[in-house]
Design a protein around this motif. Sequence first.
Motif, PDB file in Angstrom:
ATOM      1  N   PRO A 128       0.828  -1.188   0.000  1.00  0.00           N
ATOM      2  CA  PRO A 128       0.000   0.000   0.000  1.00  0.00           C
ATOM      3  C   PRO A 128       0.861   1.236   0.000  1.00  0.00           C
ATOM      4  CG  PRO A 128      -0.686  -1.518   1.693  1.00  0.00           C
ATOM      5  CD  PRO A 128       0.595  -2.030   1.141  1.00  0.00           C
ATOM      6  N   THR A 129       0.280   2.326  -0.485  1.00  0.00           N
ATOM      7  CA  THR A 129       1.011   3.573  -0.466  1.00  0.00           C
ATOM      8  C   THR A 129       1.299   3.968   0.959  1.00  0.00           C
ATOM      9  OG1 THR A 129      -0.180   4.236  -2.417  1.00  0.00           O
ATOM     10  CG2 THR A 129       0.931   5.976  -1.192  1.00  0.00           C
ATOM     11  N   PRO A 130       2.528   4.230   1.320  1.00  0.00           N
ATOM     12  CA  PRO A 130       2.892   4.471   2.702  1.00  0.00           C
ATOM     13  C   PRO A 130       2.465   5.832   3.180  1.00  0.00           C
ATOM     14  CG  PRO A 130       4.771   4.794   1.304  1.00  0.00           C
ATOM     15  CD  PRO A 130       3.656   4.289   0.427  1.00  0.00           C
ATOM     16  N   PRO A 131       2.380   6.041   4.503  1.00  0.00           N
ATOM     17  CA  PRO A 131       2.081   7.357   5.043  1.00  0.00           C
ATOM     18  C   PRO A 131       3.092   8.357   4.533  1.00  0.00           C
ATOM     19  CG  PRO A 131       2.001   5.692   6.768  1.00  0.00           C
ATOM     20  CD  PRO A 131       2.538   5.029   5.540  1.00  0.00           C
ATOM     21  N   GLY A 132       2.614   9.567   4.233  1.00  0.00           N
ATOM     22  CA  GLY A 132       3.516  10.587   3.717  1.00  0.00           C
ATOM     23  C   GLY A 132       3.554  10.601   2.212  1.00  0.00           C
ATOM     24  N   ALA A 133       2.987   9.585   1.556  1.00  0.00           N
ATOM     25  CA  ALA A 133       2.923   9.594   0.091  1.00  0.00           C
ATOM     26  C   ALA A 133       1.498   9.283  -0.308  1.00  0.00           C
ATOM     27  CB  ALA A 133       3.887   8.563  -0.487  1.00  0.00           C
ATOM     28  N   PRO A 151      18.497  -8.145  10.587  1.00  0.00           N
ATOM     29  CA  PRO A 151      18.701  -7.270   9.422  1.00  0.00           C
ATOM     30  C   PRO A 151      17.693  -7.500   8.303  1.00  0.00           C
ATOM     31  CG  PRO A 151      20.765  -8.277  10.144  1.00  0.00           C
ATOM     32  CD  PRO A 151      19.660  -8.983  10.880  1.00  0.00           C
ATOM     33  N   ARG A 152      16.952  -8.618   8.348  1.00  0.00           N
ATOM     34  CA  ARG A 152      15.991  -8.914   7.281  1.00  0.00           C
ATOM     35  C   ARG A 152      14.594  -8.407   7.597  1.00  0.00           C
ATOM     36  NH1 ARG A 152      16.807 -15.238   6.986  1.00  0.00           N
ATOM     37  NH2 ARG A 152      16.609 -14.845   9.232  1.00  0.00           N
ATOM     38  N   ASP A 153      14.420  -7.693   8.686  1.00  0.00           N
ATOM     39  CA  ASP A 153      13.103  -7.199   9.071  1.00  0.00           C
ATOM     40  C   ASP A 153      12.684  -6.083   8.104  1.00  0.00           C
ATOM     41  OD1 ASP A 153      10.954  -5.751  10.327  1.00  0.00           O
ATOM     42  OD2 ASP A 153      11.484  -6.732  12.216  1.00  0.00           O
ATOM     43  N   ALA A 154      11.772  -6.410   7.178  1.00  0.00           N
ATOM     44  CA  ALA A 154      11.371  -5.454   6.141  1.00  0.00           C
ATOM     45  C   ALA A 154      10.647  -4.256   6.732  1.00  0.00           C
ATOM     46  CB  ALA A 154      10.486  -6.153   5.107  1.00  0.00           C
ATOM     47  N   ALA A 155       9.818  -4.489   7.752  1.00  0.00           N
ATOM     48  CA  ALA A 155       9.081  -3.379   8.362  1.00  0.00           C
ATOM     49  C   ALA A 155      10.047  -2.379   8.997  1.00  0.00           C
ATOM     50  CB  ALA A 155       8.107  -3.911   9.406  1.00  0.00           C
ATOM     51  N   ALA A 156      11.090  -2.881   9.627  1.00  0.00           N
ATOM     52  CA  ALA A 156      12.072  -1.992  10.242  1.00  0.00           C
ATOM     53  C   ALA A 156      12.866  -1.230   9.187  1.00  0.00           C
ATOM     54  CB  ALA A 156      13.017  -2.796  11.129  1.00  0.00           C
ATOM     55  N   THR A 157      13.207  -1.909   8.092  1.00  0.00           N
ATOM     56  CA  THR A 157      13.943  -1.248   7.012  1.00  0.00           C
ATOM     57  C   THR A 157      13.131  -0.095   6.440  1.00  0.00           C
ATOM     58  OG1 THR A 157      15.097  -3.300   6.444  1.00  0.00           O
ATOM     59  CG2 THR A 157      15.011  -1.587   4.753  1.00  0.00           C
ATOM     60  N   GLU A 158      11.853  -0.366   6.160  1.00  0.00           N
ATOM     61  CA  GLU A 158      10.999   0.683   5.607  1.00  0.00           C
ATOM     62  C   GLU A 158      10.730   1.765   6.646  1.00  0.00           C
ATOM     63  OE1 GLU A 158       7.506  -1.077   3.978  1.00  0.00           O
ATOM     64  OE2 GLU A 158       8.615  -2.413   2.635  1.00  0.00           O
ATOM     65  N   GLY A 159      10.519   1.356   7.895  1.00  0.00           N
ATOM     66  CA  GLY A 159      10.267   2.342   8.937  1.00  0.00           C
ATOM     67  C   GLY A 159      11.437   3.280   9.133  1.00  0.00           C
ATOM     68  N   LEU A 160      12.640   2.735   9.142  1.00  0.00           N
ATOM     69  CA  LEU A 160      13.829   3.567   9.300  1.00  0.00           C
ATOM     70  C   LEU A 160      13.980   4.521   8.121  1.00  0.00           C
ATOM     71  CD1 LEU A 160      16.394   4.342  10.805  1.00  0.00           C
ATOM     72  CD2 LEU A 160      17.565   2.449   9.649  1.00  0.00           C
ATOM     73  N   VAL A 165      11.175   3.708   0.902  1.00  0.00           N
ATOM     74  CA  VAL A 165      10.105   4.415   1.603  1.00  0.00           C
ATOM     75  C   VAL A 165       8.754   4.132   0.959  1.00  0.00           C
ATOM     76  CG1 VAL A 165       9.182   6.689   2.209  1.00  0.00           C
ATOM     77  CG2 VAL A 165      11.640   6.243   2.409  1.00  0.00           C
ATOM     78  N   VAL A 166       8.696   4.207  -0.356  1.00  0.00           N
ATOM     79  CA  VAL A 166       7.424   4.043  -1.070  1.00  0.00           C
ATOM     80  C   VAL A 166       6.984   2.586  -1.069  1.00  0.00           C
ATOM     81  CG1 VAL A 166       6.256   4.343  -3.291  1.00  0.00           C
ATOM     82  CG2 VAL A 166       7.860   6.077  -2.475  1.00  0.00           C
ATOM     83  N   GLY A 167       7.926   1.663  -1.190  1.00  0.00           N
ATOM     84  CA  GLY A 167       7.589   0.241  -1.187  1.00  0.00           C
ATOM     85  C   GLY A 167       7.890  -0.409  -2.520  1.00  0.00           C
ATOM     86  N   ALA A 168       8.562  -1.536  -2.476  1.00  0.00           N
ATOM     87  CA  ALA A 168       9.024  -2.192  -3.697  1.00  0.00           C
ATOM     88  C   ALA A 168       7.884  -2.578  -4.626  1.00  0.00           C
ATOM     89  CB  ALA A 168       9.842  -3.439  -3.340  1.00  0.00           C
ATOM     90  N   GLY A 169       6.697  -2.849  -4.078  1.00  0.00           N
ATOM     91  CA  GLY A 169       5.590  -3.286  -4.917  1.00  0.00           C
ATOM     92  C   GLY A 169       4.834  -2.159  -5.586  1.00  0.00           C
ATOM     93  N   ASP A 170       5.128  -0.920  -5.246  1.00  0.00           N
ATOM     94  CA  ASP A 170       4.407   0.203  -5.841  1.00  0.00           C
ATOM     95  C   ASP A 170       4.785   0.325  -7.320  1.00  0.00           C
ATOM     96  OD1 ASP A 170       3.900   3.067  -6.654  1.00  0.00           O
ATOM     97  OD2 ASP A 170       3.112   3.124  -4.609  1.00  0.00           O
TER      98      ASP A 170
END
Length: 320
Positions: A4-9, A215-224, A300-305
């Motif tokens: 999904p489109t992330p917050p801020g976009a 290091p593989r935590d995708a939510a943390a990578t995107e959150g950071l 930030v936007v997400g690889a699937g966008d």
Amino acid sequence: MTQPTPPGAGLNLRGAVDLGALAARNSRREEVARRASADPDSAQQASPFVVDVTEESFAEVVQRSVEFPVVLDLWAEGYDTGSEVLAQLAGEFAGRFLLGRIDVQAEPALAQSLLQSLQARSVPLVAAIVKGQPLPLFTGAYPPAEEARPLLEEVLRVAEANGVTGRVAGEAPAETPEPEQPSLPPLHAEAQAAAEAGDYDAAAAAWRKVLASDPRDAAATEGLARVEVLRRLSGVDAGAARAAAADAPDDVTAQIVVADLDLVGGHVEDAFERLLRIVRRAAGEDRDAARAHLLELFTVVGAGDPRVATARTALSRALF
């Protein structure tokens, strides 16, 4: 997926493709009919919030988008795994949007016109329509309900902001208790709470702790990545930053600041294109800095966008 489109976009109607010309080709305003070959016992057909769309009924369905959002689902047999999620959510939202399903194999001309209008190449393709204007949501795969639901909620916010607040006629389903949301891991919760409070340093620190353990935590990578954008923009005067970038188009640092502003403001394509221009014409450290920052914004936007997929292709062409 498609994320999904992330917050801020957030979604907006800026730059949307006009479907008016396409709808005009099918100007016969008939009652939307379910396909004769459809299974009358299917859960999707039984719902008043789900309709099959044909070339004849397309204009009528688009016209209804001035009353309530319409979500179009272009599907094909063998490529519809997970499509039931949209029908379930249409029932859950109880008429706040109408789900229109288009069988690509049964309606090839209509499907091809839509794919071209939305600049898409694959199905499933799902797009919302508000006042005749499309908002591409996802393509290539259906997301799970927990990812599709917030995206549909964002569509409803866009619709409300544009005066589209009606409901599809039909009985609302009986209320059922909302499922209990799974609790977040402590550090995830800490990072999110800090970000919501505007303490981006604390949020970044919490996300880094998560990544240090996994290091593989995708939510943390995107959150950071999101928090880092917000940290960089803290205290930035947007007007002054845009003026500085306009005065110095080759100043990579100035352009990166405005790219961040564009992203947070919902102008995702503008942010990507600003950095792509630098990659195309710069060399050495400037080019590397623009490329690295662009990759960060992809996270930030997400690889699937689909906007990320388009920009990745453009980046590859610029580099090679």
